[in-house]
Design a protein around this motif. Structure first.
Motif, mmCIF file in Angstrom:
data_model
loop_
_atom_site.group_PDB
_atom_site.id
_atom_site.type_symbol
_atom_site.label_atom_id
_atom_site.label_comp_id
_atom_site.label_asym_id
_atom_site.label_seq_id
_atom_site.Cartn_x
_atom_site.Cartn_y
_atom_site.Cartn_z
ATOM 1 N N PHE A 201 0.850 -1.192 0.000
ATOM 2 C CA PHE A 201 0.000 0.000 0.000
ATOM 3 C C PHE A 201 0.880 1.234 0.000
ATOM 4 C CE2 PHE A 201 -2.043 3.459 2.445
ATOM 5 C CZ PHE A 201 -3.078 3.746 1.563
ATOM 6 N N SER A 202 0.543 2.181 -0.877
ATOM 7 C CA SER A 202 1.291 3.437 -0.965
ATOM 8 C C SER A 202 0.409 4.612 -0.556
ATOM 9 C CB SER A 202 1.785 3.685 -2.399
ATOM 10 O OG SER A 202 2.741 2.738 -2.788
ATOM 11 N N PRO A 203 0.759 5.293 0.545
ATOM 12 C CA PRO A 203 0.133 6.586 0.806
ATOM 13 C C PRO A 203 0.770 7.596 -0.166
ATOM 14 C CG PRO A 203 1.749 6.091 2.506
ATOM 15 C CD PRO A 203 1.708 4.913 1.596
ATOM 16 N N GLU A 204 0.162 7.712 -1.338
ATOM 17 C CA GLU A 204 0.775 8.506 -2.404
ATOM 18 C C GLU A 204 1.052 9.914 -1.921
ATOM 19 O OE1 GLU A 204 0.077 9.522 -7.150
ATOM 20 O OE2 GLU A 204 -1.615 8.970 -5.884
ATOM 21 N N CYS A 205 2.148 10.481 -2.438
ATOM 22 C CA CYS A 205 2.618 11.808 -2.004
ATOM 23 C C CYS A 205 2.940 11.801 -0.503
ATOM 24 C CB CYS A 205 1.604 12.898 -2.325
ATOM 25 S SG CYS A 205 1.205 13.033 -4.074
ATOM 26 N N PHE A 206 3.535 10.691 -0.044
ATOM 27 C CA PHE A 206 3.910 10.572 1.366
ATOM 28 C C PHE A 206 4.770 11.748 1.824
ATOM 29 C CE2 PHE A 206 7.450 9.364 4.159
ATOM 30 C CZ PHE A 206 6.771 9.063 5.329
#
Length: 613
Positions: free
Chosen positions: A204-209
Motif C-alpha cells: 500500500f502506498s500513501p501517495e505523495c507521502f
C-alpha cells in the motif's frame, strides 16, 4: 538587453582604460523573494534522531518499476516485445521483485502480466499496480492468477493538497477507502482457497507521502495493516513515496524514521522508498531513507520516470558497491544494460550518467590523466604484495568491474597532457614512456588534435607515436644495421665494428667508446659526418618469462646542417636483448633525424671507396 562595456587597452601604457560594470540581475520571470510563493515542507518532530549516525551495511530489497512507472512516462511506450526483452534483462541483473504493469488499464498490460507470470523464475515476485476500485482490483487479481509469487499494489493520495484539491476527501474518508480496497484484495487472494498456490503479498502506498502529514501517514497505514494482518514471514509493504520531491533529503529521512518508529508491529512491516527526482536529489533521499530504516527501494534502471524521473537504481546499487557492500545486483556488463535501456525506452543514457554514461570513466584533463596513470602504476606494485584495495585518483570504481576496459579510462584531445597519451601508449604497446619523452609527445598530440579539431582515438595516438619516434625503425629506414661486434680493449675503451646497409650497399662502420651505447653512437657519427651524443636514455622490460622483450628510448643531440644549431630527436627500439634494443633505438633516432632532412643520407659511394682504400 544588457550592454557590455568593451575593454580597451591603452596603446602606450598597456593598462586597461575602461572597467566592466557589475552585472545586475533583472529577474524577468523569477521572483526576487521566492518565499512569497513557496514554503518549505515542515519536517516531523523527532526527539531522538538516529539515522545520521547509521551506515548502509547490507542491500535492500529491490523493486524495478521500469515496466510500469517507467513505461508510462515514455513518449513512445514500449512494445510487447520490448517489454519482454527488458523483463528478461531485469531478471538477468538479479531483480527479485518486478512491477510489470497496470493490468486493469488495458488488454496489452493484462496480456504482458500473464506473460510475466508464466515466464518468471520461481523466486521472482510479479507485482501489479491497481487503483482502489473493486472492478479494477478483480481484473488485476485475475491477471496474476497462477503466479508463484505475486504482489498487489494499491495506492491512495494522502497529502492534504491532493485530498482537498483532487479528491475532495477527508482524512477519515481516505482511511475508509484504503481499508475497503485492502479487504477486497485479501478476500480475492490470500483468503481465497483457490489462490493458495500463490504466495500473495500486499503493498500500500500513501501517495505523495513526502507531502503528507507524517502522523496521518502512520494512521492510515495502521488501519491498512490491521485489515491485511501481515506476518513476520510475509510482511506488508508500505511504500512511502516522494511522489513529487518536495524538500531536502534529510527531511525525507526524518519522515521515514518517524514512520519506522511509530508504526506498530515493525517486524511485520517492510518500508519501501519510491523517490522521484524533481529536485535532483532522488539518490541522496533514497540513501538517507535507507539509513532511516527503509528496507526496500523502488526505482528504475538509469532513473527513467515521470518528469525528472524515478531514482536511478544503477547509481544507488553501485554507490553501495564502491563502499564494499554487495548490492545483490549484477552490473558486470553495464554496456548491455545501457543498450537494452536505450533500445526499449528510446531515451539515451546521458554520457555523464553515473556509472552507465559513456564518458564517466574517461579523463581528458592532463592533470587527471597523470594522477590516474600514477595510481595504476602504484596499485600494480601493491597488488604484487597482496594489497588489492582499489585506490585510484578520480576513479571510485574499477571500470573492469562493470565490463569497461581500461582503454576507455583516458581519452585524449587538445586539452590533455602528457599523462594521457603516455597511458594510451602503455596500454597499446606496453611502453612506459620516460617523462621527457612524454612532454615531447604531448606537444605532438595536442598539435594533431588541434589541427583535426577532435578527440584522438587510441589507434590514432599509437600510430602518431610510432611515426613520430620511428618505432623500431618501422617508419623510416635509411640505414639498416646488419651486424656489429663490441670488443673490450681496456677498462675504459670499447671498440665497435660492424656493417650497415644504405641504398642496397653494404658499408662498414667502426667506433670507440666506454660502452656499447657510446661506441655505436661514435660509429654512426663517423658514418654521417655529424657529431651525435646521447642526451637521454631509458630502458625497461616488456612482458615476462620467455616472451620478455627489452624496450629502449634514446634522445640524440646533434647539430643541424642548415644553421649549425643544436637539435634533439627521440627514437624507440625493441629487441629480446637489452643491448640490441638500445642499438636499435639509436639507429631509429638517427633514421628519424634523416627523415626530418636535418642530416642527409650518407654518400654511399664515398663511404664505400674510403672503406676499400
Amino acid at each position: 538587453m544588457v550592454k557590455r562595456t568593451i575593454v580597451a587597452l591603452a596603446e602606450q601604457t598597456g593598462r586597461i582604460s575602461k572597467t566592466i560594470p557589475s552585472f545586475k540581475l533583472n529577474y524577468k520571470n523569477m521572483l526576487k523573494d521566492p518565499s512569497i510563493k513557496y514554503k518549505p515542507f515542515p519536517a516531523p518532530h523527532l526527539e531522538n534522531r538516529s539515522w545520521p549516525n547509521n551506515t548502509i551495511t547490507k542491500a535492500p530489497r529491490w523493486l524495478s518499476t521500469d515496466l510500469r512507472d517507467g513505461n508510462q512516462s515514455l513518449p513512445d511506450p514500449m512494445t510487447v516485445e520490448q517489454k519482454k526483452e527488458y523483463f528478461h534483462k531485469l531478471i538477468e541483473i538479479g531483480f527479485k521483485e518486478i512491477e510489470v504493469a497496470f493490468p486493469s488499464a488495458s488488454q496489452t498490460d493484462f496480456d504482458f502480466t500473464r506473460y510475466a507470470v508464466e515466464n518468471a523464475p520461481e523466486d521472482v515476485t510479479i507485482q501489479a499496480l491497481v487503483q482502489s476500485r473493486e472492478h479494477l482490483i478483480k481484473r488485476t487479481v485475475e491477471s496474476l492468477k497462477g503466479a508463484k509469487r505475486a504482489t498487489i499494489h494499491t495506492y491512495l493520495a494522502t497529502s492534504d493538497m491532493f485530498r482537498e484539491i483532487v479528491f475532495s476527501m477527508s482524512q477519515e474518508e481516505a482511511i475508509t477507502k484504503a481499508v475497503e480496497a485492502t479487504r477486497l484484495v485479501r478476500k480475492l487472494t490470500k483468503d481465497d482457497p483457490s489462490q493458495q498456490a500463490t504466495r500473495w503479498s500486499y503493498e500500500f502506498s500513501p501517495e505523495c507521502f513526502s507531502d503528507t502529514p507524517t502522523d496521518f501517514a502512520v494512521k492510515i497505514c495502521e488501519a491498512v495493516k490491521e485489515a491485511w494482518e501481515p506476518t513476520v514471514e510475509n510482511p506488508i509493504i508500505f511504500n512511502l513515496p516522494a511522489t513529487v520531491e518536495q524538500t531536502t533529503p534529510n527531511v525525507y529521512a526524518d519522515q521515514i524514521e518517524y514512520f519506522s518508529k511509530h508504526i506498530s508491529e515493525r517486524e511485520k512491516v517492510c518500508i519501501s522508498t519510491h523517490c522521484h527526482n524533481d529536485r535532483g536529489c532522488a539518490v541522496a533521499a533514497t540513501e538517507l531513507g535507507m539509513l532511516a530504516g527503509a528496507d526496500r527501494v523502488e526505482g528504475c534502471v538509469f532513473g527513467n520516470g515521470e518528469r525528472t524521473g524515478n531514482v536511478d537504481l544503477v547509481t544507488v546499487a553501485l554507490n553501495m558497491y564502491t563502499q564494499g557492500v554487495s548490492p545483490n545486483l549484477d552490473f558486470s556488463d553495464i554496456t548491455s544494460v545501457v543498450e537494452v535501456s536505450e533500445r526499449c525506452n528510446k531515451i539515451p543514457v546521458s554520457p555523464r550518467a553515473p556509472y552507465g554514461g559513456d564518458l564517466v570513466v574517461c579523463a581528458f584533463s592532463g592533470s587527471h590523466q597523470d594522477a590516474i596513470k600514477k595510481g595504476f602504476a602504484l596499485q600494480e606494485k601493491k597488488r604484487k604484495n597482496g594489497d588489492h584495495q582499489w585506490r585510484i585518483p578520480y576513479l571510485p570504481l574499477d571500470p573492469k568491474d562493470i565490463g569497461r576496459d581500461y582503454e576507455a579510462v583516458i581519452r585524449v584531445n587538445s586539452q590533455s597532457g602528457k599523462g594521457g597519451a603516455a597511458w594510451i601508449i602503455l596500454r597499446a604497446l606496453g611502453l612506459d614512456v620516460p617523462r621527457n619523452m612524454q612532454i615531447d609527445f604531448s606537444s605532438a598530440v595536442q598539435t594533431t588534435a588541434d589541427s583535426l579539431g577532435k578527440e584522438l582515438t587510441a589507434e590514432e595516438i599509437t600510430n602518431l607515436f610510432k611515426d613520430t619516434y620511428n618505432y623500431n625503425n618501422e617508419s623510416h629506414r635509411y640505414i639498416t644495421l646488419l651486424n656489429y661486434n663490441v670488443e673490450r680493449k681496456d677498462n675504459e675503451r670499447r671498440v665497435l665494428t660492424g656493417q650497415v646497409e644504405i641504398n642496397d650497399t653494404v658499408v662498414p662502420i667502426n667506433g670507440v667508446g666506454n660502452g656499447p651505447v657510446s661506441s655505436i653512437v661514435d660509429a654512426l657519427s663517423n658514418l654521417v659526418g655529424v657529431k651525435l651524443s646521447v642526451e637521454h636514455y631509458s630502458e625497461h622490460a616488456i612482458g615476462s618469462g620467455t616472451s620478455t622483450k627489452a624496450a629502449s628510448f634514446v634522445q640524440l643531440r646533434y647539430l643541424r646542417e642548415e644553421d649549425n644549431g643544436a637539435a634533439f630527436k627521440w627514437g624507440v627500439g625493441l629487441a629480446e636483448d637489452v643491448g640490441d634494443s638500445s642499438v636499435q633505438a639509436i639507429l631509429a633516432t638517427l633514421n628519424n633525424i634523416i627523415a626530418s632532412d636535418e642530416i642527409p643520407v650518407p654518400n654511399v659511394a664515398k663511404k664505400a671507396k674510403k672503406a676499400s682504400a
